[in-house]
Design a protein around this motif. Structure first.
Motif, PDB file in Angstrom:
ATOM      1  N   GLU A   1       0.822  -1.206   0.000  1.00 16.17           N
ATOM      2  CA  GLU A   1       0.000   0.000   0.000  1.00 16.17           C
ATOM      3  C   GLU A   1       0.862   1.264   0.000  1.00 16.17           C
ATOM      4  O   GLU A   1       0.560   2.225  -0.722  1.00 16.17           O
ATOM      5  CB  GLU A   1      -0.922   0.011   1.215  1.00 16.17           C
ATOM      6  N   GLN A   2       1.939   1.266   0.772  1.00  9.67           N
ATOM      7  CA  GLN A   2       2.791   2.457   0.781  1.00  9.67           C
ATOM      8  C   GLN A   2       3.405   2.707  -0.596  1.00  9.67           C
ATOM      9  O   GLN A   2       3.531   3.852  -1.037  1.00  9.67           O
ATOM     10  CB  GLN A   2       3.898   2.336   1.826  1.00  9.67           C
ATOM     11  N   ARG A   3       3.737   1.626  -1.283  1.00 11.76           N
ATOM     12  CA  ARG A   3       4.282   1.792  -2.629  1.00 11.76           C
ATOM     13  C   ARG A   3       3.222   2.358  -3.570  1.00 11.76           C
ATOM     14  O   ARG A   3       3.512   3.216  -4.411  1.00 11.76           O
ATOM     15  CB  ARG A   3       4.795   0.463  -3.155  1.00 11.76           C
ATOM     16  N   ILE A   4       1.985   1.903  -3.449  1.00 11.57           N
ATOM     17  CA  ILE A   4       0.904   2.415  -4.280  1.00 11.57           C
ATOM     18  C   ILE A   4       0.692   3.901  -4.016  1.00 11.57           C
ATOM     19  O   ILE A   4       0.505   4.699  -4.944  1.00 11.57           O
ATOM     20  CB  ILE A   4      -0.391   1.624  -4.013  1.00 11.57           C
ATOM     21  N   ILE A   5       0.743   4.283  -2.748  1.00 13.29           N
ATOM     22  CA  ILE A   5       0.529   5.686  -2.376  1.00 13.29           C
ATOM     23  C   ILE A   5       1.582   6.593  -3.002  1.00 13.29           C
ATOM     24  O   ILE A   5       1.249   7.605  -3.635  1.00 13.29           O
ATOM     25  CB  ILE A   5       0.543   5.828  -0.835  1.00 13.29           C
ATOM     26  N   TYR A   6       2.857   6.223  -2.821  1.00 11.14           N
ATOM     27  CA  TYR A   6       3.935   7.132  -3.196  1.00 11.14           C
ATOM     28  C   TYR A   6       4.485   6.900  -4.603  1.00 11.14           C
ATOM     29  O   TYR A   6       4.799   7.867  -5.309  1.00 11.14           O
ATOM     30  CB  TYR A   6       5.058   7.047  -2.169  1.00 11.14           C
ATOM     31  N   ASP A   7       4.596   5.653  -5.006  1.00 14.50           N
ATOM     32  CA  ASP A   7       5.203   5.371  -6.313  1.00 14.50           C
ATOM     33  C   ASP A   7       4.205   5.365  -7.458  1.00 14.50           C
ATOM     34  O   ASP A   7       4.609   5.436  -8.619  1.00 14.50           O
ATOM     35  CB  ASP A   7       5.933   4.018  -6.278  1.00 14.50           C
ATOM     36  N   ASN A   8       2.925   5.256  -7.135  1.00 12.89           N
ATOM     37  CA  ASN A   8       1.896   5.264  -8.174  1.00 12.89           C
ATOM     38  C   ASN A   8       1.058   6.536  -8.135  1.00 12.89           C
ATOM     39  O   ASN A   8       1.195   7.395  -9.000  1.00 12.89           O
ATOM     40  CB  ASN A   8       1.002   4.024  -8.041  1.00 12.89           C
ATOM     41  N   PHE A   9       0.223   6.681  -7.129  1.00 14.68           N
ATOM     42  CA  PHE A   9      -0.712   7.801  -7.102  1.00 14.68           C
ATOM     43  C   PHE A   9      -0.008   9.158  -6.974  1.00 14.68           C
ATOM     44  O   PHE A   9      -0.193  10.052  -7.811  1.00 14.68           O
ATOM     45  CB  PHE A   9      -1.714   7.620  -5.960  1.00 14.68           C
TER      46      PHE A   9
END
Length: 304
Positions: free
Chosen positions: A118-126
């Protein structure tokens, strides 16, 4: 619209449906993202429409104008969500066998895996998409210790999660395989290097696709002294064409606490009133989802 990991688990993860509960237990955003099956095992191909020339009004008996759609094929690579877990021979014996040891440890492993994903989705994606596409607004903080707020509108076939067709073939989200056929082997790295261990490998192919430029936006450099104005949040929602049910505001719990001031200023306490409820769960009908997988006021100032 795609299905959440929980919905996919109920349909396809017949062997270990509790895997998804473990993954999303402390990853509420991961539990909300709608996932669609990727076109290939390790990537997804989609059509990116760049220009549409539609029908137009013409006079009676006049020739009709041309209609045209200009598009390009785009590719999104999936990422691997996975890891390895090992247990020394003696420890496994004390637990009554490697199966009991792995079964006891798996909930914690899944929970931590979901948080990391989830942290990767937050920062590296969205957030990265908003920064790269000029969809980020500066709240004004000039020193470290910041937060980010995200607005995301999920769109079928455009802005969504992706899972590999290879997922769920084992009846689980995470494919679990014994290392060395379940037999002892000597660990070559990590805390058990040189020790005889049993091991498991966990792996799944997941990804995030953002193919709609009007579906993700952010407010960055938020701090206690630099709280986004009401207009800034309204504009961020307008930027993603926010609609209730498909759009969410994502932020850390402390970041949401900063917004309570807008409700507190309008509260009226009547005689005998004992509860001062400043909570905000929605902003103009758009649900606010908080996650502790946002950095807790430790983000660096971003130059826009």
């Amino acid at each position: 619209m795609g299905k959440t990991l929980k919905e996919l688990s109920n349909e396809q993860a017949s062997t270990q449906p509790q895997q998804v509960d473990g993954l999303t237990e402390e990853a509420p955003i991961l539990g909300i993202v709608p996932f669609e099956e990727a076109s290939h095992g390790l990537w997804n191909m989609y059509e990116d429409v760049e220009e549409v020339q539609g029908a137009g009004w013409v006079d009676m008996n006049a020739p009709l104008p041309s209609v045209e759609v200009t598009s390009n094929l785009r590719k999104v690579d999936l990422s691997i969500l996975g890891g390895e877990i090992e247990v020394p021979e003696d420890t496994a014996r004390m637990f009554g066998g490697k199966e009991k040891y792995f079964s006891k440890k798996m909930p914690k492993v899944l929970r931590r895996s979901g948080m990391s994903a989830e942290q990767r989705i937050i920062y590296d994606n969205f957030r990265a998409f908003a920064l790269d596409h000029g969809a980020a607004t500066d709240a004004g903080a000039t020193a470290g210790g910041c937060y980010s707020m995200l607005a995301v509108r999920f769109v079928e076939g455009e802005t969504c999660g992706l899972y590999s067709p290879e997922c769920f073939k084992q009846g689980t989200v995470l494919d679990v395989q014994s290392i060395n056929g379940g037999e002892l082997y000597k660990a070559t790295s990590g805390q058990y290097q040189g020790v005889l261990v049993f091991g498991l490998r966990l792996k799944s192919y997941l990804g995030i696709q953002i193919a709609n430029p009007h579906s993700v936006a952010a407010i960055v450099n938020v701090s206690r002294d630099h709280v986004p104005t009401e207009a800034m949040i309204d504009d961020m929602l307008a930027q993603v064409r926010a609609t209730s049910g498909s759009t969410y505001l994502f932020m850390h719990e402390r970041a949401r606490n900063l917004l309570y001031r807008y409700k507190a200023g309008a509260l009226q306490i009547v005689p005998g009133g004992k509860d001062m409820d400043r909570q905000i769960t929605h902003w103009n009908g758009i649900e606010i989802v908080t996650s502790y997988n946002f950095k807790d006021g430790t983000e660096q100032v971003l130059a826009l």
